[in-house]
Design a protein around this motif. Structure first.
Motif, PDB file in Angstrom:
ATOM      1  N   THR A 153       0.799  -1.227   0.000  1.00 11.58           N
ATOM      2  CA  THR A 153       0.000   0.000   0.000  1.00 11.58           C
ATOM      3  C   THR A 153       0.829   1.273   0.000  1.00 11.58           C
ATOM      4  OG1 THR A 153      -0.150  -0.030   2.426  1.00 11.58           O
ATOM      5  CG2 THR A 153      -1.902  -1.132   1.204  1.00 11.58           C
ATOM      6  N   SER A 154       2.112   1.168   0.350  1.00  8.99           N
ATOM      7  CA  SER A 154       2.921   2.384   0.449  1.00  8.99           C
ATOM      8  C   SER A 154       3.948   2.522  -0.671  1.00  8.99           C
ATOM      9  CB  SER A 154       3.660   2.421   1.795  1.00  8.99           C
ATOM     10  OG  SER A 154       4.548   1.318   1.923  1.00  8.99           O
ATOM     11  N   ARG A 155       4.215   1.422  -1.387  1.00 10.46           N
ATOM     12  CA  ARG A 155       5.160   1.455  -2.494  1.00 10.46           C
ATOM     13  C   ARG A 155       4.462   0.986  -3.762  1.00 10.46           C
ATOM     14  NH1 ARG A 155       8.374  -0.905   1.764  1.00 10.46           N
ATOM     15  NH2 ARG A 155       8.037  -3.014   0.979  1.00 10.46           N
ATOM     16  N   ARG A 156       5.171   1.023  -4.872  1.00 14.22           N
ATOM     17  CA  ARG A 156       4.595   0.475  -6.101  1.00 14.22           C
ATOM     18  C   ARG A 156       4.264  -0.992  -5.863  1.00 14.22           C
ATOM     19  NH1 ARG A 156       7.411   0.648 -12.142  1.00 14.22           N
ATOM     20  NH2 ARG A 156       5.572  -0.054 -13.320  1.00 14.22           N
ATOM     21  N   PRO A 157       3.005  -1.393  -6.028  1.00 16.02           N
ATOM     22  CA  PRO A 157       2.621  -2.760  -5.664  1.00 16.02           C
ATOM     23  C   PRO A 157       3.083  -3.778  -6.699  1.00 16.02           C
ATOM     24  CG  PRO A 157       0.734  -1.583  -6.565  1.00 16.02           C
ATOM     25  CD  PRO A 157       1.868  -0.595  -6.514  1.00 16.02           C
ATOM     26  N   ARG A 158       4.033  -4.584  -6.302  1.00 16.00           N
ATOM     27  CA  ARG A 158       4.558  -5.624  -7.176  1.00 16.00           C
ATOM     28  C   ARG A 158       4.721  -6.905  -6.374  1.00 16.00           C
ATOM     29  NH1 ARG A 158       8.849  -2.381 -11.191  1.00 16.00           N
ATOM     30  NH2 ARG A 158       7.540  -2.712 -13.028  1.00 16.00           N
ATOM     31  N   PRO A 159       4.835  -8.060  -7.031  1.00 18.19           N
ATOM     32  CA  PRO A 159       4.850  -9.322  -6.301  1.00 18.19           C
ATOM     33  C   PRO A 159       6.085  -9.476  -5.420  1.00 18.19           C
ATOM     34  CG  PRO A 159       5.424  -9.672  -8.603  1.00 18.19           C
ATOM     35  CD  PRO A 159       4.952  -8.257  -8.490  1.00 18.19           C
ATOM     36  N   VAL A 160       5.880 -10.184  -4.328  1.00 23.58           N
ATOM     37  CA  VAL A 160       6.958 -10.490  -3.388  1.00 23.58           C
ATOM     38  C   VAL A 160       6.962 -11.995  -3.155  1.00 23.58           C
ATOM     39  CG1 VAL A 160       7.819 -10.175  -1.033  1.00 23.58           C
ATOM     40  CG2 VAL A 160       6.809  -8.229  -2.269  1.00 23.58           C
ATOM     41  N   HIS A 161       8.150 -12.570  -3.098  1.00 23.23           N
ATOM     42  CA  HIS A 161       8.299 -13.987  -2.789  1.00 23.23           C
ATOM     43  C   HIS A 161       8.855 -14.116  -1.377  1.00 23.23           C
ATOM     44  CE1 HIS A 161      11.031 -17.682  -2.828  1.00 23.23           C
ATOM     45  NE2 HIS A 161       9.802 -18.169  -2.816  1.00 23.23           N
ATOM     46  N   LEU A 162       8.226 -14.968  -0.592  1.00 23.38           N
ATOM     47  CA  LEU A 162       8.690 -15.260   0.761  1.00 23.38           C
ATOM     48  C   LEU A 162       9.130 -16.715   0.813  1.00 23.38           C
ATOM     49  CD1 LEU A 162       9.053 -14.602   3.783  1.00 23.38           C
ATOM     50  CD2 LEU A 162       6.637 -15.258   4.092  1.00 23.38           C
ATOM     51  N   GLU A 163      10.415 -16.923   1.117  1.00 26.62           N
ATOM     52  CA  GLU A 163      10.972 -18.275   1.214  1.00 26.62           C
ATOM     53  C   GLU A 163      11.194 -18.619   2.683  1.00 26.62           C
ATOM     54  OE1 GLU A 163      13.966 -19.752  -1.626  1.00 26.62           O
ATOM     55  OE2 GLU A 163      15.266 -20.044   0.123  1.00 26.62           O
ATOM     56  N   VAL A 164      10.572 -19.714   3.096  1.00 29.92           N
ATOM     57  CA  VAL A 164      10.708 -20.177   4.483  1.00 29.92           C
ATOM     58  C   VAL A 164      11.423 -21.522   4.469  1.00 29.92           C
ATOM     59  CG1 VAL A 164       9.504 -20.675   6.631  1.00 29.92           C
ATOM     60  CG2 VAL A 164       8.493 -19.062   4.989  1.00 29.92           C
ATOM     61  N   PRO A 165      12.606 -21.622   5.057  1.00 25.53           N
ATOM     62  CA  PRO A 165      13.318 -22.905   5.069  1.00 25.53           C
ATOM     63  C   PRO A 165      12.437 -24.024   5.618  1.00 25.53           C
ATOM     64  CG  PRO A 165      14.721 -21.154   5.913  1.00 25.53           C
ATOM     65  CD  PRO A 165      13.358 -20.564   5.760  1.00 25.53           C
ATOM     66  N   VAL A 166      12.554 -25.195   5.035  1.00 23.62           N
ATOM     67  CA  VAL A 166      11.723 -26.317   5.453  1.00 23.62           C
ATOM     68  C   VAL A 166      11.869 -26.588   6.945  1.00 23.62           C
ATOM     69  CG1 VAL A 166      11.408 -28.806   5.218  1.00 23.62           C
ATOM     70  CG2 VAL A 166      11.671 -27.415   3.181  1.00 23.62           C
ATOM     71  N   ASP A 167      13.091 -26.502   7.453  1.00 26.25           N
ATOM     72  CA  ASP A 167      13.264 -26.802   8.871  1.00 26.25           C
ATOM     73  C   ASP A 167      12.648 -25.731   9.762  1.00 26.25           C
ATOM     74  OD1 ASP A 167      15.373 -25.174   7.849  1.00 26.25           O
ATOM     75  OD2 ASP A 167      16.535 -25.513   9.666  1.00 26.25           O
ATOM     76  N   VAL A 168      12.479 -24.508   9.250  1.00 30.15           N
ATOM     77  CA  VAL A 168      11.777 -23.461  10.000  1.00 30.15           C
ATOM     78  C   VAL A 168      10.277 -23.744  10.001  1.00 30.15           C
ATOM     79  CG1 VAL A 168      11.173 -21.006  10.039  1.00 30.15           C
ATOM     80  CG2 VAL A 168      13.542 -21.707   9.630  1.00 30.15           C
ATOM     81  N   LEU A 169       9.749 -24.129   8.829  1.00 32.75           N
ATOM     82  CA  LEU A 169       8.324 -24.474   8.759  1.00 32.75           C
ATOM     83  C   LEU A 169       7.984 -25.641   9.681  1.00 32.75           C
ATOM     84  CD1 LEU A 169       7.210 -24.352   5.001  1.00 32.75           C
ATOM     85  CD2 LEU A 169       6.350 -22.948   6.886  1.00 32.75           C
ATOM     86  N   GLU A 170       8.872 -26.611   9.736  1.00 28.88           N
ATOM     87  CA  GLU A 170       8.582 -27.839  10.469  1.00 28.88           C
ATOM     88  C   GLU A 170       9.042 -27.792  11.918  1.00 28.88           C
ATOM     89  OE1 GLU A 170      10.332 -30.907   8.102  1.00 28.88           O
ATOM     90  OE2 GLU A 170       8.763 -30.812   6.555  1.00 28.88           O
ATOM     91  N   GLY A 171       9.878 -26.823  12.249  1.00 29.94           N
ATOM     92  CA  GLY A 171      10.394 -26.726  13.605  1.00 29.94           C
ATOM     93  C   GLY A 171       9.377 -26.138  14.568  1.00 29.94           C
ATOM     94  N   SER A 172       9.614 -26.306  15.852  1.00 29.06           N
ATOM     95  CA  SER A 172       8.678 -25.804  16.853  1.00 29.06           C
ATOM     96  C   SER A 172       8.738 -24.281  16.924  1.00 29.06           C
ATOM     97  CB  SER A 172       9.001 -26.412  18.221  1.00 29.06           C
ATOM     98  OG  SER A 172      10.307 -26.039  18.630  1.00 29.06           O
ATOM     99  N   TRP A 173       7.618 -23.703  17.314  1.00 32.14           N
ATOM    100  CA  TRP A 173       7.537 -22.239  17.434  1.00 32.14           C
ATOM    101  C   TRP A 173       6.644 -21.902  18.619  1.00 32.14           C
ATOM    102  CZ3 TRP A 173       3.303 -18.735  15.676  1.00 32.14           C
ATOM    103  CH2 TRP A 173       3.655 -17.387  15.771  1.00 32.14           C
ATOM    104  N   VAL A 174       7.086 -20.963  19.423  1.00 27.88           N
ATOM    105  CA  VAL A 174       6.278 -20.482  20.537  1.00 27.88           C
ATOM    106  C   VAL A 174       5.346 -19.406  20.004  1.00 27.88           C
ATOM    107  CG1 VAL A 174       6.276 -19.379  22.802  1.00 27.88           C
ATOM    108  CG2 VAL A 174       8.086 -21.002  22.202  1.00 27.88           C
ATOM    109  N   ARG A 175       4.077 -19.721  19.960  1.00 33.94           N
ATOM    110  CA  ARG A 175       3.094 -18.832  19.338  1.00 33.94           C
ATOM    111  C   ARG A 175       3.054 -17.500  20.070  1.00 33.94           C
ATOM    112  NH1 ARG A 175      -2.028 -21.935  17.299  1.00 33.94           N
ATOM    113  NH2 ARG A 175      -2.243 -20.913  15.270  1.00 33.94           N
TER     114      ARG A 175
END
Length: 520
Positions: A153-175
């Motif tokens: 909303t504040s810059r020219r709107p263009r696509p962004v890619h977000l890469e999340v390492p598999v071990d981060v996706l699968e690892g535990s996280w304190v919500r």
């Protein structure tokens, strides 16, 4: 007691916090932790039959809502399948967010034969998106995703890619609480300088691009003062094309190029005025004001005498004198004559559909003759209409999945796909998606036997036509085999009636109109 969750929850929680209601994509081995948390989140997942279709659907979704479209893929081939769709969003400044897994931390570039391993996945996506961001922990995700949505909303709107390492996706996280994007106040712009330029002008002209949609009300107010408005294809419908000073979306035509040079003030709003808009260059106008959120646009393709970097809505909030419009009719007549020379069979198709369909219909086109020779010039839009068209990247296969994205976004709004047979075959599998969703979509395929435009170009260059006259499957029968409806239109005159009926069907309807490609 802290709830035990994985990094997938950080992704989903952050999407929810930023107002995401739908995502498009395909599950795969490495992104399953995202899918663990989708059912309870309230986000509806739309499974497409190819990741490119997911990307186009997210793009169409974003264009009709004005917000972001989101797609989820797996790593490697999943995200690379979506690259063409993301490049399309980049070319047309559409806010889409692509989320994919990436190699585990410490594994990037190791070339060890990891499943879906790519030499540099993030680099490949960074090359076609505004940016590709890789996080190294789940704790980063809430802030990173909030920043992405704030940037839309504040810059020219263009696509962004977000890469999340598999071990981060699968690892535990304190919500912890997710973060919503904050609102950014636009920088003040020099409204007085723009108003002064209008006060001195006798024959001003506004060119409205896709980036001008947020200032539609202000542009219409200037039109009411007698300022003619010419739009790019992405700006089509910002003003009612039946307005006495509307010049339509025919900016590519020679007559429109002459209009630009005859005006004594050209105000270009939210457009790069690129080759894909103009089909060639234009001469420098007498005086040019460029208004754009992107500072890099001020001298691109048409040099600005006054460059305004900032919010177009704010920049155009002024009143001006009433302008003499006696010359506008001649401008309109010249542009219409140019458009009619390209009318071919396309005008009758648009006239039939426009007469029968509601005034707020969304038309999902493609890089097809029926779109750029037809819908652009011969379907007079109201301000309620919307054309979805891959202008900048000129990809094939956009129309069908974009129509799905638009219909998912606004299910009560009439949406129609309208494109050629060559474009249809790039993503025809998404008719399965539309059928599974039971979407009442009329999909009008104008069949001219292949790639007629490229055939014409070969003939014009003295090249023997080859690889352009294609074997034709029975598309209506294919649709029926999928579970959709499939019908053959006997003529352009009945298209409107067939499409209107399809808007209330219990599933999509493929309507084929066969024309002579050699005459198209």
């Amino acid at each position: 007691m802290v709830e035990g969750v994985t990094g997938g929850a950080a992704v989903v929680d952050s999407l929810v916090a930023n107002g995401v209601r739908h995502v498009f994509g395909i599950p795969g081995t490495h992104n399953l932790e995202i899918y663990r948390y989708l059912p309870a989140s309230g986000i509806r997942h739309i499974v497409t039959r190819h990741e490119q279709g997911a990307g186009y659907a997210a793009d169409g979704y974003a264009r009709v809502t004005g917000g972001a479209g989101v797609l989820i893929t797996t790593s490697g081939p999943g995200i690379t399948n979506a690259i063409t769709a993301l490049a399309t969003s980049y070319a047309d400044s559409v806010p889409t967010l692509a989320i994919s897994p990436g190699p585990p931390r410490g594994m990037v570039g190791k070339d060890v034969g990891w499943l879906h391993e790519l030499k540099n996945q993030q680099g490949a996506l960074d090359a076609v998106c505004d940016r590709s961001i890789r996080v190294e922990s789940a704790d980063e995700l809430p802030e990173v995703i909030a920043d992405i949505f704030a940037g839309f909303t504040s810059r020219r709107p263009r696509p962004v890619h977000l890469e999340v390492p598999v071990d981060v996706l699968e690892g535990s996280w304190v919500r912890r609480p997710a973060i919503a994007a904050g609102l950014t106040e636009p920088d003040a712009v020099d409204v007085a300088a723009i108003a002064a330029a209008f006060a001195q002008a006798q024959r001003p002209l506004i060119i409205a691009g896709g980036g001008a949609r947020g200032a539609a009300a202000e542009i219409r107010a200037l039109a009411a003062s007698g300022v003619p408005v010419l739009t790019t294809v992405n700006g089509k419908g910002i003003v009612d094309e039946n307005d006495p000073v509307a010049l339509g979306a025919s900016i590519r035509l020679p007559a429109a190029h002459r209009v630009i040079t005859e005006a004594d003030l050209v105000v270009a709003v939210g457009t790069e005025l690129g080759d894909s808009d103009l089909w060639g260059g234009i001469a420098q106008a007498a005086k040019v004001i460029r208004i754009d959120v992107d500072p890099g646009q001020q001298d691109k393709n048409l040099r600005a005498d006054l460059g305004i970097v900032g919010d177009a809505q704010q920049a155009l909030q002024f009143t001006t004198k009433r302008f003499d419009t006696t010359h506008v009719a001649e401008w309109q007549k010249a542009i219409r004559a140019d458009a009619d020379r390209d009318a071919g069979p396309w005008a009758a198709i648009q006239q039939s559909l426009a007469a029968a369909l509601p005034g707020d219909t969304v038309i999902a086109g493609d890089s097809s003759q029926v779109t750029y020779y037809g819908t652009v010039h011969h379907w007079p839009f109201t301000t309620a209409n919307r054309l979805l068209y891959p202008t900048g990247y000129a990809t094939l296969g956009y129309g069908l999945p974009a129509a799905i994205g638009a219909k998912v976004a606004q299910p009560e709004r009439p949406v129609i796909g309208l494109f050629g047979d060559g474009a249809a075959m790039f993503t025809i599998q998404e008719l399965v998606t539309a059928t599974e969703l039971r979407l009442p979509l009329p999909i009008v395929v104008v069949n001219n036997g292949g790639y007629a435009e490229i055939r014409e170009q070969m003939v014009d260059r003295g090249i023997v036509p080859q690889a352009v006259d294609l074997y034709q499957p029975d598309l209506p029968a294919m649709a029926r085999a999928i579970g959709a409806y499939g019908v053959e239109a006997e003529s352009a005159a009945v298209l409107g009636e067939l499409a209107s009926a399809a808007l209330t069907a219990d599933r999509p309807t493929l309507i084929q109109l066969t024309i002579d490609g050699s005459a198209a």
